[in-house]
Design an enzyme around this catalytic site. Structure first.
Site, mmCIF file in Angstrom:
data_model
loop_
_atom_site.group_PDB
_atom_site.id
_atom_site.type_symbol
_atom_site.label_atom_id
_atom_site.label_comp_id
_atom_site.label_asym_id
_atom_site.label_seq_id
_atom_site.Cartn_x
_atom_site.Cartn_y
_atom_site.Cartn_z
ATOM 1 C CB CYS A 160 8.401 70.088 41.822
ATOM 2 S SG CYS A 160 6.720 69.940 42.771
ATOM 3 C CG HIS A 291 11.283 64.916 40.091
ATOM 4 N ND1 HIS A 291 11.570 65.824 40.822
ATOM 5 C CD2 HIS A 291 9.804 64.988 39.938
ATOM 6 C CE1 HIS A 291 10.507 66.414 41.273
ATOM 7 N NE2 HIS A 291 9.291 65.988 40.679
ATOM 8 C CD GLU A 302 12.864 60.974 37.039
ATOM 9 O OE1 GLU A 302 12.117 60.684 38.067
ATOM 10 O OE2 GLU A 302 13.998 61.604 37.363
ATOM 11 C CE LYS A 320 11.563 64.675 44.917
ATOM 12 N NZ LYS A 320 12.744 65.082 43.935
ATOM 13 C CG HIS A 325 8.659 66.257 45.991
ATOM 14 N ND1 HIS A 325 9.453 67.112 45.872
ATOM 15 C CD2 HIS A 325 7.566 66.359 44.879
ATOM 16 C CE1 HIS A 325 9.164 67.666 44.757
ATOM 17 N NE2 HIS A 325 8.055 67.209 44.073
ATOM 18 C CG PHE A 383 1.908 70.595 39.818
ATOM 19 C CD1 PHE A 383 2.246 69.286 39.755
ATOM 20 C CD2 PHE A 383 0.980 70.962 40.640
ATOM 21 C CE1 PHE A 383 1.284 68.163 40.627
ATOM 22 C CE2 PHE A 383 0.360 70.111 41.772
ATOM 23 C CZ PHE A 383 0.567 68.592 41.375
#
Lengths: 396, 340
Positions: A160, A291, A302, A320, A325, A383
């Site tokens: 991502c 994010h 975060e 998002k 996403h 990831f």
């Protein structure tokens, strides 16, 4: 050293087909999250997504892209690529030149044609038209061929954070004198593959996602693409300049294949190293495009990392809630949004937020506001612990 | 950029005890990696690793172990864990999107190799995965070279990995990139047919700006996309010129010739410019997108290159300048210039 500036932007997402439409949707707090109409999956009515409401065939027609084996990821990429190049007034000759680089991030690549991939991977019958289209590189190889590009071409996959790293790599090519202009960004389309993958991890929300909300239920997948044109400031004299790419950081959380550490070392370090490369301190940051996927893990971690670095974090939101996403495209899409923040001196409202996470108490910006903005941080975490942060600054 | 440590897992005896003179034969048109016992990897973790992750981490571990505080991990892989990827895909289709276990999905992302190496080394620094198909490794080298200009004192792990999975073999076979008839690697270059043999492997390097005790020096890397041999030739000439190397200065050409008669014209174009002894390696490794990582490992061992590699000439004593040229699927070309 000469600064790296953005001289062109191109974007397509669930909230618009170009930069103007995307900005307008952000201002008006419009969400592009809906039930799936075109991506075929059993989860169509169950897991809302940020789907671009154009069929793959419609995209082919709009773009005059009728070559065999072109996938939706490539088409979305081409759409944003064309807008960015036109926005920066790049001529076909400049696009094809040996000193123009193309760096793209993707995680789905051509795997969006899931059923064809299933056939071609398992069958001994004649292959489909997509045999050369499944990998992530297929997108940039298509653009390279379509435009006869002779410069450095590269594809990055750090899940991502892929397109954030593509932008970083592009900036470094300019700094190292390996290109004079860089087209950097990324693309991903919705796929049965990723919908089932994230669903198996139990992190897909059955509702519209609620980044940083106490009761968030997971993420919505999205699709889209964005590209930036990066040049050195001295080469952009007389051109429209949107922003300076002033800093960037790439760090690994080194904790778990698919979740972030409680302390948020990776996010903390990537944000910190972005500040370092820009020569800025935490208090200089006007706004953070987080994010903020709306998963239990990401938003908690975060928040913790923001509190560690900023003590009292600046205004922040996650877009998002608007786009979903978009995986490998997210870093580039959110770079465009960060550039809007700077260029138009405004912050867009966070969607679907009700109550802050108890442990951290952070609340995103809830209303559109005109706001003096000098430096914007944009976060992308993936990831494999792949964390990247970009810093964009006002030109003057 | 200086290479200090180099490890390689391939279809030949390249890991641990190195033996290059005897060529292990291909089976069913595939050259499968000779996998070591992976003693540094805990069995529970090893069991869950897909092959690409295993090969990559297995080759990286000796480098990681000997070097604390590496400043970054840079991996080139076109496909990463393709086997896991399609296993998950097959579950999706076969079980009609039923309840699935996410293990294969998480392992299937190409960045799982760099991530797992970072995890095992507890390394929180720069971590990236380049996936640009046949130039994934060349782009990784370029990344490392830029990083060493940006951070003079740093050291990085850089490498290339790809696996043969049942599925990418099938896809590439259907597309015509592998031999249609039974072919052994020892006769790879003698036929006149399309396709090559499938290969896999991993090679890892520790690189820095420190010249003392270095194994080799990577002077330059260049890549282009073209199907035109004239463009290719001029790109090579430009590359050599830019690096102040005369064609006669090159002592060995390590050539990615792979037995596919459609690609021979590109290798011939290069050999028409560089008249140095040409050493081929794909009969040892098979064809895969990041095979040039193994070519660089071979260049590190240039003194010991066996006779069976040489297409023309033979191994000169103490070769100094080595040019690696590779072509992937006709379209992607990479040059790597190495000094010993």
């Amino acid at each position: 050293m000469s600064r790296i500036v953005v001289t062109g932007i191109g974007i397509i997402s669930a909230i618009g087909n170009n930069a103007e439409e995307n900005r307008s949707a952000l201002i008006n707090g419009i969400s592009g999250i809906s039930n799936l109409e075109f991506c075929e999956t059993k989860y169509a009515g169950l897991r809302p997504c940020g789907e671009i409401k154009k069929t793959t065939q419609q995209l082919k027609d709009i773009l005059n892209a009728h070559e065999a084996g072109v996938t939706r990821s490539s088409l979305l990429g081409l759409h944003a690529f064309m807008e960015a190049c036109a926005d920066s007034n790049l001529t076909p000759k400049q696009i094809a030149a040996t000193d123009t680089a193309l760096i793209g991030g993707s995680t789905v690549g051509g795997m969006c044609v899931t059923d064809e991939l299933y056939h071609d991977a398992n069958s001994d019958e004649e292959g489909s038209e997509y045999l050369a289209s499944y990998d992530c590189a297929s997108v940039n190889l298509y653009l390279q061929q379509r435009y006869g590009m002779a410069g450095i071409i590269n594809t990055i996959n750090t899940a991502c954070s892929s397109s954030a790293n593509a932008i970083i790599y592009g900036a470094r090519l300019l700094k190292n004198g390996l290109a004079k202009r860089v087209i950097a960004g990324g693309t991903d389309s919705l796929a049965k593959f990723t919908i089932n993958g994230f669903n198996a991890l139990h992190i897909l929300s059955p509702e519209k996602c609620a980044p940083f909300d106490k009761d968030r239920k997971g993420l919505n997948l999205g699709e889209g693409a964005a590209f930036l044109i990066l040049e050195k400031e001295e080469d952009a004299i007389g051109k429209k300049v949107y922003a300076v790419l002033s800093g960037y950081g790439n760090s690994n959380d080194a904790y778990h294949p698919s979740s972030l550490s409680d302390a948020g070392d990776g996010p903390y370090l990537s944000m910190q190293s972005a500040l370092q490369t820009a020569g800025l301190s935490a208090s200089d940051i006007s706004y953070i495009n987080a994010h903020g996927t709306a998963t239990e893990n990401n938003d908690a971690v975060e928040s913790t990392a923001m509190l560690r670095l900023f003590t009292s974090p600046p205004p922040f939101t996650s877009t998002k809630g608007n786009t979903g996403h978009t995986l490998g495209a997210a870093g580039a899409i959110e770079s465009v949004f960060s550039i809007f923040n700077l260029y138009y001196q405004e912050i867009y409202p966070a969607l679907n937020f009700n109550n802050p996470i108890e442990a951290t108490g952070l609340q995103p910006v809830l209303k559109y506001q005109s706001h003096p903005i000098r430096h914007v941080m944009s976060n992308s975490f993936g990831f494999g612990g792949n964390c990247s942060s970009l810093l964009f600054s006002k030109i003057s | 950029m200086y290479i200090h440590q180099h490890t390689c897992i391939s279809a030949q005896q390249t890991f641990g005890e190195i033996e290059l003179n005897t060529v292990k034969e291909s089976v069913n048109n595939k050259l499968l990696a000779v996998e070591p016992k992976y003693e540094g990897i805990p069995p529970g973790i090893l069991r869950r690793m897909g092959k690409a992750v295993r090969l990559g981490v297995g080759a990286a571990l000796p480098v990681i172990k000997n070097n604390n505080n590496i400043d970054g991990i840079i991996i080139g892989t076109a496909n990463g864990g393709m086997e896991d990827c399609i296993k998950f895909l097959n579950q999706i289709i076969d079980y009609e999107e039923g309840m699935l276990t996410p293990g294969n999905f998480v392992q299937s992302t190409p960045n799982a190799i760099a991530a797992q190496a970072g995890l095992m080394a507890a390394n929180k620094s720069y971590n990236i995965t380049h996936v640009h198909r046949g130039l994934a490794f060349e782009n990784s080298l370029l990344d490392a070279m830029m990083l060493l200009k940006e951070n003079q004192e740093a050291k990085y792990l850089v490498g290339g990995v790809d696996e043969i999975s049942t599925y990418n073999y099938n896809i590439d076979y259907l597309e015509g990139w592998y031999k249609k008839t039974a072919t052994v690697n020892t006769a790879l270059y003698t036929g006149d047919s399309t396709g090559s043999l499938a290969g896999e492997g991993a090679a890892m390097f520790l690189v820095s700006n420190n010249s003392s005790n270095a194994v080799a020096y990577i002077q330059a890397v260049h890549s282009i996309h073209t199907t035109d041999t004239t463009q290719l030739s001029s790109a090579l000439q430009h590359f050599l010129q830019k690096n102040n190397i005369e064609t006669e200065d090159i002592d060995i050409l390590i050539s990615g010739e792979n037995g596919d008669n459609r690609l021979l014209k590109y290798y011939k174009a290069i050999e028409n410019i560089v008249h140095a002894p040409a050493a081929r390696y794909k009969h040892m490794t098979g064809e895969f997108p990041t095979s040039t990582a193994i070519a660089v490992w071979l260049a590190c061992n240039a003194d010991k290159l066996p006779a069976h590699m040489f297409k023309s000439g033979d191994n000169e004593a103490a070769p100094e300048n080595i040019l690696i040229y590779n072509n992937y699927k006709g379209m992607q070309h990479g040059f790597i210039l190495i000094n010993k």
